[in-house]
Design an enzyme around this catalytic site. Sequence first.
Site, PDB file in Angstrom:
ATOM      1  N   CYS A 241       2.906  70.695  23.162  1.00  0.00           N
ATOM      2  CA  CYS A 241       4.199  70.284  24.002  1.00  0.00           C
ATOM      3  C   CYS A 241       5.370  71.226  23.866  1.00  0.00           C
ATOM      4  O   CYS A 241       5.770  71.673  24.960  1.00  0.00           O
ATOM      5  CB  CYS A 241       4.651  68.907  23.792  1.00  0.00           C
ATOM      6  SG  CYS A 241       5.276  68.440  22.506  1.00  0.00           S
ATOM      7  N   HIS A 288       7.720  64.184  21.657  1.00  0.00           N
ATOM      8  CA  HIS A 288       7.171  64.891  22.601  1.00  0.00           C
ATOM      9  C   HIS A 288       7.972  65.492  23.646  1.00  0.00           C
ATOM     10  O   HIS A 288       9.243  64.774  23.857  1.00  0.00           O
ATOM     11  CB  HIS A 288       6.252  63.791  23.510  1.00  0.00           C
ATOM     12  CG  HIS A 288       5.402  64.471  24.445  1.00  0.00           C
ATOM     13  ND1 HIS A 288       4.344  65.639  23.984  1.00  0.00           N
ATOM     14  CD2 HIS A 288       4.929  64.076  25.907  1.00  0.00           C
ATOM     15  CE1 HIS A 288       3.911  65.831  25.198  1.00  0.00           C
ATOM     16  NE2 HIS A 288       4.104  65.179  26.195  1.00  0.00           N
ATOM     17  N   HIS A 300       3.128  69.128  31.406  1.00  0.00           N
ATOM     18  CA  HIS A 300       3.137  69.106  29.850  1.00  0.00           C
ATOM     19  C   HIS A 300       1.784  69.285  29.218  1.00  0.00           C
ATOM     20  O   HIS A 300       0.762  69.350  30.123  1.00  0.00           O
ATOM     21  CB  HIS A 300       3.979  67.671  29.278  1.00  0.00           C
ATOM     22  CG  HIS A 300       2.902  66.648  29.537  1.00  0.00           C
ATOM     23  ND1 HIS A 300       2.614  65.465  28.901  1.00  0.00           N
ATOM     24  CD2 HIS A 300       2.186  66.317  30.641  1.00  0.00           C
ATOM     25  CE1 HIS A 300       1.815  64.605  29.368  1.00  0.00           C
ATOM     26  NE2 HIS A 300       1.586  65.025  30.648  1.00  0.00           N
TER      27      HIS A 300
END
Length: 328
Positions: A241, A288, A300
């Site tokens: 990420c 994240h 993402h």
Amino acid sequence: MTVRHIGSACWRTIAVVALSAVIIAMGAGTANAKPSVKEYENQIEKQNSDLEGVVEDYNSITEDLKHTKHKIHVLEKKLHPYKVKLDKLYDQAEPIVDAAYETRGMGDTTAILDAGSPDIFVAKISSLDGIVASDSGVIGKLSHAAKKYQDAKDTLDDLKAEQSDKEASLKSKKKKITEAMDRLQDKRKEAFRDDARSRGENIDYVPDYVPGDRGKVVRFALDQRGKPYVWAAAGPGSYDCSGLVLAAMRQVGISLPHSARQQYGMATHISRAELQPGDAVFYNGLQHVALYIGDDYVVHAPNSGETVRIDRLDQAGMSYYGAGRFIN
């Protein structure tokens, strides 16, 4: 059985006809080909460049118009006392004009007194200045002062009208360019979906093309769709990420650490309502991070076993943490 030989000239004719047919067919295919996503994006960039110039001119003329209106307002305030005094003099002028008529043989006094407004009255009665100076020299002084301010106001009124016309023209140009960009955005989205379908990918959402650095970041991240999530990877073949955000920001010369928590620490913190394409969205207690692409969507690298993809903002992580900005 008789075999007829076809001469070389005849063969050449057939070859030319066949080649022409191929060229025509190729030309028709080219003519009917739709522009690519990139071609639409280039057109949008051109329109956006034109729009920026128009918007700058519009903002400038709007500021000029604002200043002109202010100047007119100031002059009107200065002019008001003179108008009030002239109104009173207008009512008091009849005996002065009558005296001038009786002693000097002036023309029709009614035509002067029925001028219809103080401004017209001042213009008409100015011919009496020398004659009635002994009776009312103040009329000349007031009319002169009022005319001075009125002339200045008339000049500003002309300027205001000119600036208003320019403002309206620029507003019209802005509207036409914006409408053209909207049409190009729709065509680009259609081409984008066609391109995705040709690769077996079905896309529900296609973001608008965003010019400038924000657009470069978003387009880079979108181009990584389908690449696998790999822990600690930052491209070019796979990402985690924070690695995806790091690689995207690198496209515009912004260096970030390979950590969602540290990226949040470096970002300018913004509210959810302030999100713009190219901003970062953080989740799960800073475990994240995703890249905002507009309309409550992000791109993402989700987690192990999945690929880079587009998701709704609220579906990209278990819990929204905050948002950050790297591009001013």
